[in-house]
Design a protein around this motif. Sequence first.
Motif, PDB file in Angstrom:
ATOM      1  N   LEU A  21       0.820  -1.206   0.000  1.00 17.10           N
ATOM      2  CA  LEU A  21       0.000   0.000   0.000  1.00 17.10           C
ATOM      3  C   LEU A  21       0.863   1.269   0.000  1.00 17.10           C
ATOM      4  N   PHE A  22       1.885   1.265   0.854  1.00 20.65           N
ATOM      5  CA  PHE A  22       2.871   2.340   0.939  1.00 20.65           C
ATOM      6  C   PHE A  22       4.092   1.746   1.620  1.00 20.65           C
ATOM      7  N   PRO A  23       5.233   2.421   1.582  1.00 18.29           N
ATOM      8  CA  PRO A  23       6.462   1.819   2.115  1.00 18.29           C
ATOM      9  C   PRO A  23       6.278   1.269   3.522  1.00 18.29           C
ATOM     10  N   GLY A  24       6.608  -0.016   3.663  1.00 18.16           N
ATOM     11  CA  GLY A  24       6.544  -0.657   4.965  1.00 18.16           C
ATOM     12  C   GLY A  24       5.187  -1.214   5.331  1.00 18.16           C
ATOM     13  N   GLN A  25       4.199  -1.135   4.438  1.00 13.32           N
ATOM     14  CA  GLN A  25       2.861  -1.605   4.793  1.00 13.32           C
ATOM     15  C   GLN A  25       2.232  -2.384   3.635  1.00 13.32           C
ATOM     16  N   ASP A  26       1.945  -3.683   3.898  1.00 14.11           N
ATOM     17  CA  ASP A  26       1.272  -4.545   2.924  1.00 14.11           C
ATOM     18  C   ASP A  26      -0.094  -4.941   3.449  1.00 14.11           C
ATOM     19  N   GLY A  27      -0.991  -5.299   2.541  1.00 15.10           N
ATOM     20  CA  GLY A  27      -2.278  -5.870   2.897  1.00 15.10           C
ATOM     21  C   GLY A  27      -2.521  -7.114   2.050  1.00 15.10           C
ATOM     22  N   MET A  28      -3.483  -7.944   2.476  1.00 14.31           N
ATOM     23  CA  MET A  28      -3.750  -9.183   1.750  1.00 14.31           C
ATOM     24  C   MET A  28      -5.130  -9.113   1.094  1.00 14.31           C
ATOM     25  N   LEU A  29      -5.143  -9.351  -0.234  1.00 18.24           N
ATOM     26  CA  LEU A  29      -6.387  -9.420  -1.001  1.00 18.24           C
ATOM     27  C   LEU A  29      -6.685 -10.902  -1.223  1.00 18.24           C
ATOM     28  N   HIS A  30      -7.748 -11.400  -0.543  1.00 22.61           N
ATOM     29  CA  HIS A  30      -8.075 -12.829  -0.627  1.00 22.61           C
ATOM     30  C   HIS A  30      -8.584 -13.153  -2.033  1.00 22.61           C
ATOM     31  N   ILE A  31      -8.363 -14.411  -2.453  1.00 26.09           N
ATOM     32  CA  ILE A  31      -8.760 -14.849  -3.796  1.00 26.09           C
ATOM     33  C   ILE A  31     -10.253 -14.679  -4.027  1.00 26.09           C
ATOM     34  N   SER A  32     -11.032 -14.762  -2.918  1.00 25.58           N
ATOM     35  CA  SER A  32     -12.484 -14.637  -3.058  1.00 25.58           C
ATOM     36  C   SER A  32     -12.929 -13.211  -3.335  1.00 25.58           C
ATOM     37  N   GLN A  33     -12.000 -12.234  -3.150  1.00 26.80           N
ATOM     38  CA  GLN A  33     -12.337 -10.825  -3.338  1.00 26.80           C
ATOM     39  C   GLN A  33     -11.774 -10.260  -4.638  1.00 26.80           C
ATOM     40  N   MET A  34     -11.273 -11.176  -5.517  1.00 26.21           N
ATOM     41  CA  MET A  34     -10.600 -10.704  -6.724  1.00 26.21           C
ATOM     42  C   MET A  34     -11.519 -10.593  -7.936  1.00 26.21           C
ATOM     43  N   SER A  35     -12.628 -11.332  -7.934  1.00 24.17           N
ATOM     44  CA  SER A  35     -13.488 -11.338  -9.116  1.00 24.17           C
ATOM     45  C   SER A  35     -14.900 -11.723  -8.722  1.00 24.17           C
ATOM     46  N   GLU A  36     -15.883 -11.291  -9.557  1.00 25.38           N
ATOM     47  CA  GLU A  36     -17.263 -11.698  -9.304  1.00 25.38           C
ATOM     48  C   GLU A  36     -17.425 -13.188  -9.537  1.00 25.38           C
ATOM     49  N   LEU A  59      -7.944  -6.714   2.458  1.00 28.80           N
ATOM     50  CA  LEU A  59      -8.308  -5.769   1.413  1.00 28.80           C
ATOM     51  C   LEU A  59      -9.486  -6.265   0.597  1.00 28.80           C
ATOM     52  N   ILE A  60     -10.149  -5.324  -0.054  1.00 29.93           N
ATOM     53  CA  ILE A  60     -11.164  -5.653  -1.051  1.00 29.93           C
ATOM     54  C   ILE A  60     -10.906  -4.749  -2.253  1.00 29.93           C
ATOM     55  N   ARG A  61     -11.531  -5.098  -3.394  1.00 33.82           N
ATOM     56  CA  ARG A  61     -11.454  -4.227  -4.567  1.00 33.82           C
ATOM     57  C   ARG A  61     -12.689  -3.333  -4.558  1.00 33.82           C
ATOM     58  N   PRO A  62     -12.533  -1.995  -4.537  1.00 32.22           N
ATOM     59  CA  PRO A  62     -13.685  -1.092  -4.380  1.00 32.22           C
ATOM     60  C   PRO A  62     -14.774  -1.322  -5.409  1.00 32.22           C
ATOM     61  N   GLU A  63     -14.385  -1.653  -6.662  1.00 29.94           N
ATOM     62  CA  GLU A  63     -15.392  -1.818  -7.707  1.00 29.94           C
ATOM     63  C   GLU A  63     -16.228  -3.083  -7.521  1.00 29.94           C
ATOM     64  N   LEU A  64     -15.728  -4.030  -6.663  1.00 25.39           N
ATOM     65  CA  LEU A  64     -16.471  -5.274  -6.422  1.00 25.39           C
ATOM     66  C   LEU A  64     -17.252  -5.235  -5.121  1.00 25.39           C
ATOM     67  N   GLU A  65     -17.143  -4.118  -4.381  1.00 27.62           N
ATOM     68  CA  GLU A  65     -17.813  -4.020  -3.086  1.00 27.62           C
ATOM     69  C   GLU A  65     -19.328  -4.124  -3.293  1.00 27.62           C
ATOM     70  N   GLY A  66     -19.965  -5.083  -2.602  1.00 22.76           N
ATOM     71  CA  GLY A  66     -21.401  -5.333  -2.742  1.00 22.76           C
ATOM     72  C   GLY A  66     -21.736  -6.336  -3.819  1.00 22.76           C
ATOM     73  N   LYS A  67     -20.722  -6.702  -4.656  1.00 24.72           N
ATOM     74  CA  LYS A  67     -20.962  -7.659  -5.732  1.00 24.72           C
ATOM     75  C   LYS A  67     -20.436  -9.043  -5.383  1.00 24.72           C
ATOM     76  N   VAL A  68     -19.528  -9.112  -4.404  1.00 26.85           N
ATOM     77  CA  VAL A  68     -19.043 -10.414  -3.929  1.00 26.85           C
ATOM     78  C   VAL A  68     -19.300 -10.473  -2.444  1.00 26.85           C
ATOM     79  N   ALA A  69     -19.474 -11.676  -1.946  1.00 26.71           N
ATOM     80  CA  ALA A  69     -19.761 -11.851  -0.520  1.00 26.71           C
ATOM     81  C   ALA A  69     -18.561 -11.379   0.297  1.00 26.71           C
ATOM     82  N   PRO A  70     -18.824 -10.579   1.308  1.00 29.57           N
ATOM     83  CA  PRO A  70     -17.693 -10.125   2.128  1.00 29.57           C
ATOM     84  C   PRO A  70     -17.021 -11.293   2.827  1.00 29.57           C
ATOM     85  N   ARG A  71     -15.709 -11.189   2.907  1.00 28.94           N
ATOM     86  CA  ARG A  71     -14.934 -12.260   3.540  1.00 28.94           C
ATOM     87  C   ARG A  71     -14.977 -12.099   5.051  1.00 28.94           C
ATOM     88  N   GLU A  72     -15.147 -13.220   5.749  1.00 26.81           N
ATOM     89  CA  GLU A  72     -15.156 -13.189   7.214  1.00 26.81           C
ATOM     90  C   GLU A  72     -13.772 -12.772   7.712  1.00 26.81           C
TER      91      GLU A  72
END
Length: 731
Positions: free
Chosen positions: A646-661, A692-705
Amino acid sequence: MLGKTYTTLLGGRELTLETGRLAKLVSGSVTVRYGDTVLLVTAQAREERSTLDFLPLTVEFEERHYAVGKIPGSFHRREGRPGERAILSARITDRQIRPLFPKGYRHETQVIITVLSADQQNAPDVLGPIGAAAALSISNIPWEGPTACVRVGKLGDDLVINPTAEQLAHSSLDLVVAGTRDAVMMVEAGAQEVSEEELVEAIEFGHREMQGVLDLIDTMRRELGAAKFEWQSGPAEDPVAALLPEIAEEIRASGLRDALLTVKKHDRREALGRLRESLIQARIPEGEVDGAEERIVALQAAFSRVEKQELRRLILEEDLRADGRNSRTVRPIWIEARPLPRAHGSAVFTRGETQVLGVTTLGTERDELLVDDLTEDTDDKFLLHYNFPPYSTGEVKRMGGQSRREIGHGHLAKRALRAVLPSFEEFPYVIRVVGEVLESNGSSSMATVCAGTLSLMDAGVPLKAPVAGVAMGLVIEEGRYRILTDILGLEDALGDMDFKVCGTANGITALQMDIKVGGITPQIMREALAQAREGRLHILGKMAEVLPSSRPELSPTAPRIVSLQIDPELIGKVIGPGGKQVRELEAMGAQVTIEESGQVRIFSASAAAAEAVRERIEQVTRVAKVGDEFEGTVVKIAPFGAFINLFPGQDGMLHISQMSEERIEMVEEVMLLGHKVRVKIAHIDERGKIDLIRPELEGKVAPREPRAPRSQDRSGRPPATAAPPRGQCPP
């Protein structure tokens, strides 16, 4: 052996003078104690007359680091030459005692002040003069004292005698007053734009409060004072005195008045020189040898005395001065701003035949002056240096280190300007001002104040108000007196007072007064301050015609300082392991300083480099929050998802379930290393791990627990019970 002790109250605290216990072989020896500050002051003189034509008096102020429980910081771990504060303290004593030696006294005399203990609350600089007055009074040295010295502070509306260091830090006035029983001898002050009347009231207050000290020294002198040794002012027969009635009128009739009223310094000197030579040639024919040398010396001395008498007469009776001005006129002023193309700020200030080049340089905290003396101060972020080269007076002299005169004049100018500087928080630069005296015919220290102000304004330093300075003189004889504005060097030498006054249009910021007579009255002081205000306002008006205020922007050549505040807990991230991060930041073209409070200052000659470093630090210290969006970079791929920087020294994880509809089997179907992807922070757990989530998919894929906290695993089962200590069975 027990000595004799004398005690009085000064400013509500006990002042003790003791003699007869330490340094008993010297002519006069006194120990001064005030609180836990203790000084030993000695006075000694040679009984043989010196051949010098001036008073050979030396005052030394010796600081000992053991006085505050310190070992000197020098390479050899011993005290070296006196520091600036010690020299200024010695000058306070010298200026107080020097005028009271008998006229014509030419015996080598030395006063040594040694600081044995310093409590860092009761300053020794005003105790040294008291000890010197007591030591001279009980010694066999001819001296017409006693004198006393006090410091006056102002807390709110209350005047305070000898304020402690803590009180002085909150005082609007730092005034040192020395005097005899009937008159003020010396004044030195730094102030926060106080009025002339406030200053006179403080001087009168200090003079009243020192009377008990004068009584104490008088008591010591009556009880213990030694008989003064016999001294001779010069030859039993003064050939000059015998010549004066005979030649005084002849000198005046030969054109002395016109020569004295010559405007330019060198022209005046040449005109007076021609008159002197014509007098000598008329009275000592060419070829005469016997006794000619002694007669020439006597005639030259007689001419000088008549010259002084005539100049003083012109001032008192006709209000005419050596350059034709009256007593209230300031010499013509010429100013040029920014004469130097590369300096951060510069200005030339010329008043008559006195000219000073003022130069301002801006630096970082790394440039501050480290102080190693008996005070608690460890650094100074404002420096002012006054240089007085021999060419400024048209002379040839050996050049060495900074003289006591240069240090004293520089300190006065520094006090005058410090009062109007912005705080370091408002303007985070270390500031150095240099006053280069290019021409000198009186009042060069006051010209330094004016040139220094203009150079600061030229550099873009946001001063509270411009400051100007003017030197006042005095001629007093048999109840008649005349106060002079903007004195010449000749008027300083032949006059009775040098009274330097600095300030803004609103009030006084610094002051220094030296008297060559037995003191002056409050009435004369009031008149001198009022006349000085007229002169100061005139000079400020001339300065405003060139620079009415500080320039709105820093000089193009000045470095830039950018400040920002970070969380103190994140300082380590800015520094990096072993300082790696800081080194990388400074490699970008800037210096970085970090305080424990989290205050970060970036210093660079390039505004672009400073801004780039600031952005980098903000990135390094940025704290991620739920809902923040980033244009991140894929830095790692795992079977269950991708890690996004995201920025120097900080990473986040985008789960496979949040990558595509649609359901995907492998991350690589939609993500590759190095790809940019828009992401949004959906959740941050107690360990700081970011989902993390992809903003354009918010509400289109089930939120990850959200990830399970450490207290339980993904199944919701509590963690296994810890193994029992060795040697015990499980229950």
